[in-house]
Design an enzyme around this catalytic site. Structure first.
Site, short mmCIF file in Angstrom:
data_model
loop_
_atom_site.label_atom_id
_atom_site.label_comp_id
_atom_site.label_asym_id
_atom_site.label_seq_id
_atom_site.Cartn_x
_atom_site.Cartn_y
_atom_site.Cartn_z
N HIS A 43 0.83 -1.22 0.00
CA HIS A 43 0.00 0.00 0.00
C HIS A 43 0.86 1.27 0.00
O HIS A 43 1.30 1.74 1.05
CB HIS A 43 -0.89 -0.03 1.25
CG HIS A 43 -1.95 1.01 1.24
ND1 HIS A 43 -3.13 0.88 1.93
CD2 HIS A 43 -2.03 2.21 0.63
CE1 HIS A 43 -3.88 1.94 1.74
NE2 HIS A 43 -3.23 2.77 0.96
N PHE A 45 3.08 6.70 -4.83
CA PHE A 45 4.26 7.36 -5.41
C PHE A 45 3.85 8.56 -6.28
O PHE A 45 4.70 9.23 -6.85
CB PHE A 45 5.11 6.38 -6.24
CG PHE A 45 6.06 5.54 -5.41
CD1 PHE A 45 6.17 5.69 -4.04
CD2 PHE A 45 6.86 4.59 -6.04
CE1 PHE A 45 7.05 4.90 -3.29
CE2 PHE A 45 7.75 3.81 -5.30
CZ PHE A 45 7.83 3.95 -3.93
N ASN A 47 -4.59 6.62 -7.11
CA ASN A 47 -5.08 8.02 -7.02
C ASN A 47 -4.04 9.02 -7.53
O ASN A 47 -3.53 9.87 -6.81
CB ASN A 47 -5.57 8.36 -5.60
CG ASN A 47 -4.51 8.21 -4.51
OD1 ASN A 47 -3.48 7.57 -4.71
ND2 ASN A 47 -4.78 8.78 -3.36
N HIS A 107 -5.66 -0.56 5.67
CA HIS A 107 -5.53 0.25 6.90
C HIS A 107 -6.68 0.13 7.91
O HIS A 107 -7.35 1.12 8.21
CB HIS A 107 -5.26 1.72 6.56
CG HIS A 107 -6.05 2.34 5.44
ND1 HIS A 107 -7.42 2.21 5.31
CD2 HIS A 107 -5.65 3.11 4.39
CE1 HIS A 107 -7.82 2.86 4.24
NE2 HIS A 107 -6.77 3.41 3.66
N ASP A 120 0.93 2.50 3.78
CA ASP A 120 0.10 3.59 3.25
C ASP A 120 0.97 4.84 3.09
O ASP A 120 0.57 5.95 3.45
CB ASP A 120 -1.12 3.86 4.14
CG ASP A 120 -2.13 4.79 3.47
OD1 ASP A 120 -1.94 5.13 2.28
OD2 ASP A 120 -3.11 5.17 4.13
N PRO A 158 -4.43 14.53 4.16
CA PRO A 158 -4.21 13.44 5.11
C PRO A 158 -3.07 12.54 4.67
O PRO A 158 -2.89 12.30 3.47
CB PRO A 158 -5.54 12.67 5.05
CG PRO A 158 -6.04 12.91 3.65
CD PRO A 158 -5.51 14.25 3.21
O1 DOR Z 1 -4.17 9.38 4.81
C1 DOR Z 1 -4.31 8.93 3.68
N1 DOR Z 1 -3.69 9.49 2.61
N2 DOR Z 1 -5.12 7.89 3.49
C2 DOR Z 1 -5.43 7.44 2.27
O2 DOR Z 1 -6.15 6.48 2.16
C3 DOR Z 1 -4.94 8.15 1.08
C4 DOR Z 1 -3.68 8.84 1.34
C5 DOR Z 1 -3.24 9.81 0.25
O3 DOR Z 1 -3.36 9.47 -0.92
O4 DOR Z 1 -2.72 10.87 0.61
#
Ligand code: DOR
Length: 400
Positions: free
Chosen positions: A57, A60, A91, A212, A279, A293
């Site tokens: 997870h 990059f 993403n 997560h 993550d 986040p």
């Molecule tokens: O805290 C996070 N940041 N959780 C996620 O699931 C996505 C990630 C991000 O792409 O920044």
């Protein structure tokens, strides 16, 4: 190319002994004691040699957000953390929804040539929440689909995506957060969506991996799903097991209460959690200040998990190796994550007696966003070896 690591404590999920490992032409060729070869030798005395870590997870951020991270900086961060294989989330911008974009990422990964790069495809096309026809055109380089960063809100779409994935033997990795409840209560948001995704996994028979996990209730739904014999796996992150909500740091899902952390650690001990994934979510300082986040975590995960789980909680190093190498390899459909003759020579040499401070200035990642900055943990990555080639050497870093 040949490499001999001598006199280390060799540890993977099933073995723990003092000896030598010889890698020839990228493959583990001999394991034993007093192996003699006329080649480059690494003195492993007093150190631990483990299979390199595999991260299911990771973000990059390429294409689209390369000011936060790119495949090169991310790969350098990965090897500094002891990893030689990563599974990248979709993403990006554009979203990884077709083979052309995915192929671009894989090609770049091969050019950088530090770690194995696997790219996840999105569950819905361009994260539109409804179109799943693109799944049909994914080829077998895609082993996992995920909407990570958000959730597929429509349950019927998720159900049909799971059916398509199952037919192609693809795993659906779920980011369990219910958008409709997140403002009300993030815990309720995670719990309801975990229940839904576990229930859909049971109904469809699709292999599902829950990303997560952070709450006790979500974990209980997963345990229930596992008990019924369904193909449900799950991960926890280093931050969700090493921190409690007294620490105020924005990540999705949020850092939870002491009771949740204790429950998750007990579940690790009982073998109910399959992997530790980072993550790894690098952001710029500016984006972080705007509320982005995430934690840049791939360079700090081993020392945090080793200190927390092995030194403090009494977990065996074998079990940690299983969580960080063997199991993620299996979920990604690879045959690695063990120290075994015939497997790729991907190993990591660590000093488990050395205590180090986390210094963000030394990060190879562009993202320095971590709540662990300044904290001290045991377990230093000394060398990361990919197919018998040293791709990270801590000694060189120390000399700079
Ligand atoms: O805290 C996070 N940041 N959780 C996620 O699931 C996505 C990630 C991000 O792409 O920044």
């Amino acid at each position: 190319m040949e490499l001999l690591i001598k006199g280390a404590r060799v540890v993977d999920w099933s073995q723990d002994f003092y000896g030598d490992v010889y890698i020839k032409d990228g493959i583990i060729d001999e394991i034993g004691k007093d192996i003699k070869k006329d080649c480059k030798i690494i003195n492993g005395q007093g150190k631990v040699l483990m299979p390199a870590f595999i991260d299911l997870h990771v973000h990059f951020r390429e294409p689209g957000f390369t000011y936060k991270e790119d495949i090169e900086s991310g790969s350098r961060a990965a090897v500094r953390g002891g990893y030689t294989a990563v599974n990248l989330m979709a993403n990006t911008n554009p979203v990884c929804s077709n083979m052309e974009i995915i192929n671009g990422v894989l090609t770049k990964g091969r050019e950088v040539n530090l770690v194995d790069i696997h790219q996840v495809a999105s569950i819905t096309k361009d994260f539109d929440g409804k179109t799943i026809s693109h799944i049909d055109s994914l080829d077998d380089r895609v082993r996992i689909i995920s909407e990570d960063g958000k959730e597929v809100m429509n349950s019927n779409i998720m159900l049909n995506a799971m059916l398509k994935a199952k037919a192609k033997n693809i795993t659906v990795m779920c980011h369990c957060e219910n958008d409709e409840l997140i403002e009300e209560n993030t815990r309720l948001a995670e719990n309801t969506m975990t229940w839904r995704n576990v229930t859909l996994a049971k109904y469809t028979g699709c292999p599902v991996h829950i990303a997560h996990v952070s709450t006790k209730e979500a974990m209980e739904y997963i345990i229930e799903g596992k008990k019924t014999g369904h193909k449900i796996t799950c991960e926890v992150t280093p931050h969700h097991i090493a921190l409690t909500d007294e620490v105020n740091y924005r990540v999705n899902p949020p850092i939870r209460k002491k009771e949740d952390v204790k429950f998750l650690i007990d579940c690790i001990k009982e073998g109910l959690i399959d992997t530790i994934s980072t993550d790894h979510a690098p952001h710029t300082l500016e984006d972080k200040l705007k509320g982005a986040p995430g934690i840049s975590g791939i360079e700090t995960s081993f020392s945090i998990c080793y200190t927390k789980l092995v030194r403090e909680e009494g977990l065996s190093l074998n079990k940690l190796s299983e969580l960080m190498s063997k199991n993620p390899s299996g979920i990604m459909g690879m045959n690695k994550g063990e120290i075994k003759i015939g497997l790729e020579g991907d190993v990591v040499l660590v000093d488990i007696e050395k205590q180090c401070e986390i210094e963000v200035e030394k990060f190879m990642s562009k993202g320095r966003n971590t709540p662990f900055s300044g904290m001290k943990f045991y377990g230093e990555i000394l060398k990361t070896i990919k197919s018998g080639r040293i791709v990270y050497d801590n000694v060189e870093e120390e000399q700079k």
